[in-house]
Enzyme design. Structure first.
Site, short mmCIF file in Angstrom:
data_model
loop_
_atom_site.label_atom_id
_atom_site.label_comp_id
_atom_site.label_asym_id
_atom_site.label_seq_id
_atom_site.Cartn_x
_atom_site.Cartn_y
_atom_site.Cartn_z
N CYS A 25 0.74 -1.23 -0.01
CA CYS A 25 -0.11 0.13 0.13
C CYS A 25 0.98 1.32 -0.03
CB CYS A 25 -0.78 -0.12 1.33
SG CYS A 25 -2.04 -1.46 1.35
N ARG A 51 3.03 1.47 -6.86
CA ARG A 51 2.78 0.47 -6.08
C ARG A 51 1.55 -0.59 -6.05
NH1 ARG A 51 6.58 1.65 -1.24
NH2 ARG A 51 5.24 0.12 -0.06
N TRP A 83 -3.93 -1.85 -1.42
CA TRP A 83 -3.82 -3.08 -2.32
C TRP A 83 -4.42 -4.03 -1.33
CZ3 TRP A 83 -2.45 -4.72 -6.81
CH2 TRP A 83 -2.21 -6.01 -7.08
N ASN A 92 -0.16 -0.53 6.44
CA ASN A 92 0.30 -1.13 5.31
C ASN A 92 0.99 -2.39 6.01
OD1 ASN A 92 1.64 -2.08 3.01
ND2 ASN A 92 3.17 -0.44 2.82
N GLY A 93 0.42 -3.70 5.47
CA GLY A 93 0.88 -4.97 5.99
C GLY A 93 -0.31 -5.73 6.41
N GLU A 117 14.07 -14.27 -18.27
CA GLU A 117 13.90 -12.90 -18.20
C GLU A 117 13.09 -12.33 -19.54
OE1 GLU A 117 13.59 -11.02 -15.90
OE2 GLU A 117 13.42 -8.88 -16.82
N LYS A 133 9.25 -10.72 -19.02
CA LYS A 133 8.61 -9.21 -19.55
C LYS A 133 7.53 -9.58 -20.45
CE LYS A 133 10.65 -7.45 -17.20
NZ LYS A 133 11.15 -8.02 -16.26
N GLU A 152 4.38 -10.61 -17.94
CA GLU A 152 3.66 -9.66 -17.06
C GLU A 152 3.22 -8.50 -17.63
OE1 GLU A 152 6.21 -8.08 -14.10
OE2 GLU A 152 8.18 -8.01 -15.58
N HIS A 164 13.90 -33.02 -24.32
CA HIS A 164 13.47 -33.91 -23.37
C HIS A 164 11.98 -33.42 -22.90
CE1 HIS A 164 17.53 -35.34 -22.61
NE2 HIS A 164 17.86 -33.84 -22.55
N LYS A 189 4.55 -3.11 -7.73
CA LYS A 189 5.79 -3.02 -7.98
C LYS A 189 6.79 -3.67 -6.81
CE LYS A 189 9.87 -1.36 -9.80
NZ LYS A 189 10.31 -2.28 -10.90
#
Ligand code: AGP
Length: 614
Positions: A2, A27, A74, A100-101, A487, A491, A494, A510, A609
């Site tokens: 948050c 965030r 959030w 927050n938490g 990576e 990208k 997401e 395989h 983020k």
């Protein structure tokens, strides 16, 4: 995850809080609200939705006051709604809290408080905090003491800011564990509180960071910090170099585009002042406090991180083992923290984290600490928990990274790990001077090589148009560029929501090669590195099964160009630094596909983020 902003001073609090919350949008959030002390009473505006909705509420019913707190939520408990949005008022209307938490024991606390007559207006865990504070205020405690006594009951990690009509000339804030930071900005006759630096940088660069289990009493004239046990604490004041403008988009459409293009600057900055290119070709990483004796004592290194940071760690393994000859194991933090790893005083655990607040990574660090390891971190956010928990750290020096999809905070740690490997090899005697001189000279090439990759954005955009409607995509890499495949796939998935999978190229035979036909495009990372020949045959195998192949190839490699459908060209790069250049076209490819698809590139759905909860 948050966002929190607080203000106390002589200016109108509302616009300061709203602008601060806007700086924290990255965030991630699904509701927002603020509370202001006005004529001796607490006025609250809050609702589900984006900040624009909150702005409308404020426009319709203006607030006038010089003390206030705001929050972007959030959701972790209770769906996004007005009643679940913060700030939370208690029953008396005299106390308001933003949080927050996660209050891990909120169910028991809720039952206990309800039995005492508390009436709850939301389904959130956070609301128990305001009722606890009211319990102690009504028992005659002052605000600071009431907050302290309330916090004692909370399990879990928290960032909390509260104000009350009881003592209208102060704001109380506290931090327990790693649920995102609490930073206090020091102004002239005014003070700021936030969960992250960008919210307050336009007002002040002088800040203090609350540590875990600390409580701050913030008044216009300044801040007093104490432990939850009441012991006075003197925190050092940090001067933050980041300027608020650099946290803006500039001429770019998205923060992600800006940050991809900032990599020439960020790579230059992460090297700056750390390498002697002229004389001894030494590497200096002073914040690690590393001596030859400590370096020689290391028997094994664990690298632990999440997501993109973990991919950087995978490259770091190849670099440190090849250059410094130290065994390295890479473990994603959410696994490391629960698998009782074999760690002792001769083990170094290196955490990599852009935000420095990722809950799993911090928990992995604490597990390492508990087992007696030497603890290092590579972080971008100065003052973050991952920086302060470690025995030594390396700053990415990349500046604020706002886009949820990490780009410059991926290539910077690659270079930091390269420099770390050189330093370790030099101190342990496993790297002779001529080899060190060559490795250091290669490093000098990187910003320019990155710039040349960025100059080819137009070619990448054409490939993006060709791939914009695909439903799946395979990324294949080997050796030091196997993490590049992971990576590149992350990208794409997401920000474009296309199912993309990074895979070790050698593993295709395989099983996964069964996936390949003309509906499964394959991105093959095949620069001129020690694994080139193997990758070339990989391309042939994919083509033989009808796949559309996009090859990432070194300039003028006609052998590859003649057999694939598209080429993403990269300049010749020393193989140990090739992950820096090979990833840039993949960042651009993902960005353009998502932008063409009209998606929210900077704030993709379901993501935030900084993942400060488990
Ligand atoms: C990467 O693009 C994602 N945003 C995510 O995987 C991120 O790398 C991960 O959450 C770790 O974040 P940190 O570096 O701040 O710890």
């Amino acid at each position: 995850m948050c966002g929190i902003v607080g203000y106390i001073g002589s200016r109108d609090a509302t616009p300061i809080i709203l602008n601060g919350l806007k700086r924290l949008e990255y965030r991630g959030y699904d509701s927002a609200g603020l509370a202001v002390l006005q004529d001796g009473a607490i006025q609250v505006r809050r609702d589900a939705g984006k900040l624009a909705r909150l702005q409308t509420l404020v426009d319709e019913a203006p607030l006038n006051g010089h003390v206030g707190i705001g929050h972007t939520r959030w959701a972790t408990h209770g769906e996004p709604s007005a009643r679940n949005a913060h700030p939370h008022l208690g029953m008396t209307g005299e106390v308001v809290v933003v949080h927050n938490g996660i209050v891990e024991n909120y169910i028991e606390l809720r039952q206990e408080l309800a039995a005492e007559g508390a009436i709850f207006n939301s389904e959130t865990d956070s609301e128990v905090i305001v009722h606890l504070i009211e319990r102690y205020l009504s028992a005659g405690k002052g605000l600071t003491e009431a907050v302290r006594q309330a916090l004692v009951h909370l399990k879990g990690a928290h960032g909390i800011v509260t104000l009350s009509t009881h003592e209208p000339d102060k704001i109380i804030s506290a931090r327990i564990g790693n649920a995102g930071g609490v930073v206090i900005g020091i102004g002239e006759g005014e003070m700021f509180i936030a969960s992250d630096l960008p919210a307050i940088l336009e007002h002040t660069r002088e800040v203090v960071f609350l540590e875990s289990r600390q409580l701050a009493v913030v008044a216009r004239e300044g801040v007093q910090v104490q432990t939850l046990e009441g012991k006075k604490v003197n925190l050092s004041i940090h001067h933050v170099a980041w300027d608020p403008v650099s946290a803006e988009k500039g001429e770019y459409r998205h923060f992600m585009a800006k940050e991809i293009h900032e990599q020439v600057r960020s790579l230059t900055d992460t090297i700056a002042g750390r390498v002697d290119f002229e004389n001894g070709h030494g590497v200096r990483l002073p914040e690690l406090h590393l001596t030859a004796e400590k370096a020689r004592r290391i028997k094994k290194i664990f690298i632990t991180a999440c997501g993109t940071a973990a991919h950087a760690g995978m490259v770091g393994k190849v670099l440190i083992e090849h250059i410094a000859r130290i065994p390295v194991e890479v473990d994603i933090a959410s696994e490391f923290r629960y698998r009782d790893p074999i760690v002792d005083a001769d083990t170094t655990v290196l955490a990599i984290s852009q935000s420095g607040e990722t809950a799993d990574t911090l928990a992995a660090m604490e597990e390492a600490r508990r087992k007696g390891a030497m603890l290092w971190s590579i972080v971008n956010a100065i003052g973050s928990q991952a920086m302060r928990l470690a025995d030594g750290y390396i700053s990415m020096q990349s500046g604020p990274e706002i886009g949820v999809a990490s780009t410059k905070a991926y290539t910077a740690p690659l270079v930091d790990l390269y420099m770390l490997a050189i330093l370790l090899g030099s101190l342990r005697g496993s790297l002779d001077k001529p080899s060190r001189r060559r490795l250091v000279s290669d490093l000098r090439l990187i910003p320019d090589l990155a710039g040349r990759c960025l100059d080819r954005e137009g070619q990448v955009e054409q490939v993006a148009y060709a791939l914009k409607d695909v439903q799946h995509c395979l990324y294949l890499g080997r050796g030091i560029n196997m993490p590049t495949a992971y990576e590149g796939a992350l990208k794409l998935k997401e920000i474009s929501y296309i199912h993309a999978e990074g895979y070790p190229a050698g593993e295709m035979k395989h099983g996964p090669i069964a996936l390949i036909d003309r509906t499964m495009p394959v991105v093959v990372i095949a620069p001129r590195d020690p694994w080139y020949d193997k990758m070339f045959s990989q391309i042939e195998q994919a083509k033989a099964r009808g796949a559309v192949v996009v090859a990432l190839a070194t300039d003028s490699d006609e052998r590859i160009a003649n057999i694939v459908d598209y080429v993403l060209w990269v300049p010749e790069t020393p193989w140990m630094l090739s992950p820096v250049t090979t990833v840039i076209p993949l960042q651009l490819l993902a960005y353009h596909i998502a932008a063409i698809r009209g998606l929210d590139v900077d704030q993709p759905r379901n993501l935030a983020k900084s993942v400060t909860v488990e």
